[in-house]
Design an enzyme around this catalytic site. Structure first.
Site, short mmCIF file in Angstrom:
data_model
loop_
_atom_site.label_atom_id
_atom_site.label_comp_id
_atom_site.label_asym_id
_atom_site.label_seq_id
_atom_site.Cartn_x
_atom_site.Cartn_y
_atom_site.Cartn_z
N HIS A 506 1.34 -0.82 -0.33
CA HIS A 506 -0.02 -0.16 0.06
C HIS A 506 0.91 1.50 0.05
O HIS A 506 1.17 1.36 1.23
CB HIS A 506 -0.92 -0.11 1.66
CG HIS A 506 -2.03 1.32 1.55
ND1 HIS A 506 -3.32 0.88 0.75
CD2 HIS A 506 -1.58 2.08 1.98
CE1 HIS A 506 -4.23 2.11 0.94
NE2 HIS A 506 -3.03 2.82 1.75
N ASP A 554 -2.58 -9.84 0.87
CA ASP A 554 -1.36 -9.11 -0.09
C ASP A 554 -2.26 -8.62 -0.76
O ASP A 554 -2.16 -8.40 -1.89
CB ASP A 554 -0.34 -9.81 -0.71
CG ASP A 554 0.40 -9.44 -1.51
OD1 ASP A 554 0.66 -8.19 -1.49
OD2 ASP A 554 1.38 -10.44 -1.57
N GLU A 563 0.47 -1.82 4.59
CA GLU A 563 1.24 -0.39 4.82
C GLU A 563 2.09 -0.80 5.66
O GLU A 563 2.33 -0.50 6.34
CB GLU A 563 -0.26 0.75 4.71
CG GLU A 563 0.76 2.16 4.79
CD GLU A 563 -0.38 2.89 5.03
OE1 GLU A 563 -0.68 4.08 4.78
OE2 GLU A 563 -0.92 2.81 5.88
#
Length: 596
Positions: A506, A554, A563
């Site tokens: 992310h 994922d 993230e």
């Protein structure tokens, strides 16, 4: 007169129980008595030149073989027990070797040197401002060059916090403090693997930015302390683009970047900046002018916040103008730990006793106020355990004595207990795959496990130096191998490390193609929602990681799993460098405490 019993009959009624040996006879021979059997053991037998053949001697020669059998039954029992023990040991070894072991995962060998290089490279990808042309990351460029304009100040530089384009002063300062700490403890290790200049460059980039984020009070001008807590916004009015809603590379940003402004009531923010500047001043001691500038700025800021009315002290996220924009991501829940953290680092940087007095006094107060959900955890919101380890180091290696000994001893006892909790599961549980769970209700887990591994290994190094190996529950690694791939998912949670790692991190810069074509906020949604791997690998980014059942998704849109952020990566770097073995232990030096 009683009948005489023949010698043969007597020997049948009372079997021979004492024996000795004669080397020339090549067999065991009976002894007349127990005392005769042991006579030669004590060298009581008379010397004789008579040659022994097959005739038993009056005195034994059991000393030749150091063997005395006083009871056949006991001898047989001994042999039986001995053989049984041997078989039991063999069986145990075979069981340990062949049975599956919980929490042990087979995988490729761990390359800590490579992991350290990659984890540091993540910070190169997070740099804001005029981007270095010699950076190893090639999908980044100049960005945020107007940061600070809305507040009529210069706030260019620093680091983007995570997968968004916000710059948080609080987490930047924490990151610089932690990285600086690792350099002071393990400078020779960084030098061994060729990463010392790399980590110093990262710390300097962050320290330069921190020098910009506060303006000391000026009594002549009648101005109060000003701090800048954030550049970028999480909340917007009238659906205007902001750094959370807009999926856009930082190089393409053209919307207004708001600046959050604080005063002297932001005690936690100020304390964290003090810690960062003090710690980094020690990293750059060879650059005397720069080091002096850093420590003088730290002392100036510390003086300003300690002069603040105690009734006005608090956390920066309590005040809307200062921390409303940060509250949803980094809500600070205490401030005394940061004040103790800052004072401790100021003492280490200056050796001024007043700072240690302040640190110990504030630490005691903070300890009594510590939240139960943060006990035993080092992360951006709680530094008490780190303060305890530093105070323990001060007790061991500086020995300031009275009047600090009681507090320093308390720190030592608390640290020692915490290490046992980490090691023996007395307080913290683990995932089925063996990852320690420090905050069960607050995923992601990896950031907490990494800092626990760092503190554990660091404390173990202290004890090793003091040769106090039996004084504590010493451990060194219970999370790093898990993070690097030895886990039930059989994947590394460090992007780019190993054969299998997250490919949908992310992150705006990593997910949007670097093709010299600008993309708007709306364009970016295409890349956010794409099911394809990121076009760029965000090398060295530690993602949020798995849940408490070792499951991992994922997915770029599921940011709690995928993230990364600068604070979490600092904990990983700390753990990795602590566990990295020096090439030559004789050359290992500790710059913080001055021992080798």
């Amino acid at each position: 007169m009683p009948p005489t019993v023949s010698s043969t009959f007597e020997s049948e009624r009372h079997p021979v129980r004492y024996v000795h040996t004669v080397s020339e006879a090549g067999r065991l021979l009976p002894s007349a008595s127990r005392w005769n059997s042991i006579a030669l053991d004590f060298k009581l037998a008379p010397k004789s030149s008579t040659a022994y053949e097959s005739i038993p001697s009056q005195y034994p020669k059991s000393v030749d073989y150091n063997l005395v059998i006083t009871d056949r039954k006991h001898f047989h029992c001994f042999i039986f027990v001995f053989v049984t023990i041997i078989f039991a040991i063999l069986a145990a070894v075979l069981l340990v070797h062949f049975l599956p072991q919980k929490h042990k995962h087979q995988g490729s060998s761990i390359n800590l040197k490579l992991a350290i290089n990659q984890a540091l490279t993540f910070y190169d990808a997070q740099k804001s401002g005029h981007y270095p042309r010699n950076s190893p990351v090639k999908f980044r460029g100049d960005s945020g060059l107007r940061d600070g304009d809305s507040a009529k100040t210069n706030l260019t530089g620093g680091f983007y916090d995570s997968g968004n384009n916000i710059k948080f002063t609080f987490t930047t300062a924490y990151t610089m403090t932690l990285l600086s700490w690792t350099v002071m403890e393990y400078q020779s290790k960084y030098a061994d693997i060729g990463e010392l200049d790399h980590v110093r460059d990262i710390i300097r980039w962050g320290s330069d930015y921190l020098l910009k984020v506060f303006i000391p009070p000026n009594s002549t001008a009648g101005s109060n302390l000003t701090l800048y807590s954030q550049v970028g916004s999480t909340i917007s009015n009238n659906n205007e683009p902001n750094d959370v809603s807009c999926w856009q590379r930082p190089e393409d940003m053209n919307y207004e970047r708001l600046v959050s402004i604080c005063d002297g009531s932001a005690s936690d923010l100020a304390g964290e900046i003090v810690a960062a500047l003090s710690a980094s001043s020690m990293v750059f001691r060879e650059d005397k002018d720069y080091s002096r500038r850093l420590v003088q700025a730290a002392e100036s800021l510390y003086e300003a916040i300690t002069r603040e009315d105690p009734t006005k002290q608090g956390t920066y996220t309590m005040v809307d103008a200062c921390g409303k924009q940060a509250r949803m991501l980094y809500n600070s829940t205490s401030y005394k730990d940061e004040l103790a953290w800052g004072a401790t680092w100021l003492f280490l940087a200056t050796a001024k006793a007043d700072y240690l007095a302040n640190a110990t006094a504030i630490f005691l107060s903070a300890k009594s106020d510590e939240s139960s959900v943060d006990k035993g955890i080092l992360y951006w919101n709680n530094k008490l355990n780190a303060v305890e380890v530093l105070l323990t180091g001060i007790r061991y290696f500086r020995d300031p004595g009275f009047p600090h000994e009681d507090v320093l001893k308390l720190s030592f006892n608390s640290t020692d207990t915490l290490m046992c909790f980490y090691l023996f599961n007395k307080y913290f549980s683990r995932t089925p795959g063996g990852l320690i769970i420090l905050k069960p209700d607050n995923e992601p887990l990896l950031q907490y496990a990494a800092t626990a591994s760092f503190l554990s290994k660091l404390y173990s190094d202290y004890l090793d130096h003091l040769k106090m190996s039996g004084a504590s529950c010493k451990t060194d690694a219970f999370s790093v191998n898990y993070i690097l791939g030895q886990n039930p998912m059989k994947m590394s949670y460090l992007a780019g490390y190993g054969d299998r790692f997250p490919v949908q991190v992310h992150h705006r810069s990593a997910s949007i193609p670097w093709n010299n074509q600008p993309y708007t906020c709306d364009d970016g949604k295409r890349w956010l929602n794409s099911k394809d791997p990121n076009p760029q690998v965000l090398l060295g980014a530690m993602v949020g990681g798995p849940d408490t059942n070792d499951n991992f998704m994922d997915q770029r849109t599921n940011q709690k799993f995928t993230e990364p952020n600068i604070a979490s990566n600092a904990g990983l770097v700390a753990a990795l460098i602590a566990l990295q073995d020096p090439y030559n232990s004789r050359d290992f030096k500790n710059s913080l405490w001055g021992w080798t």
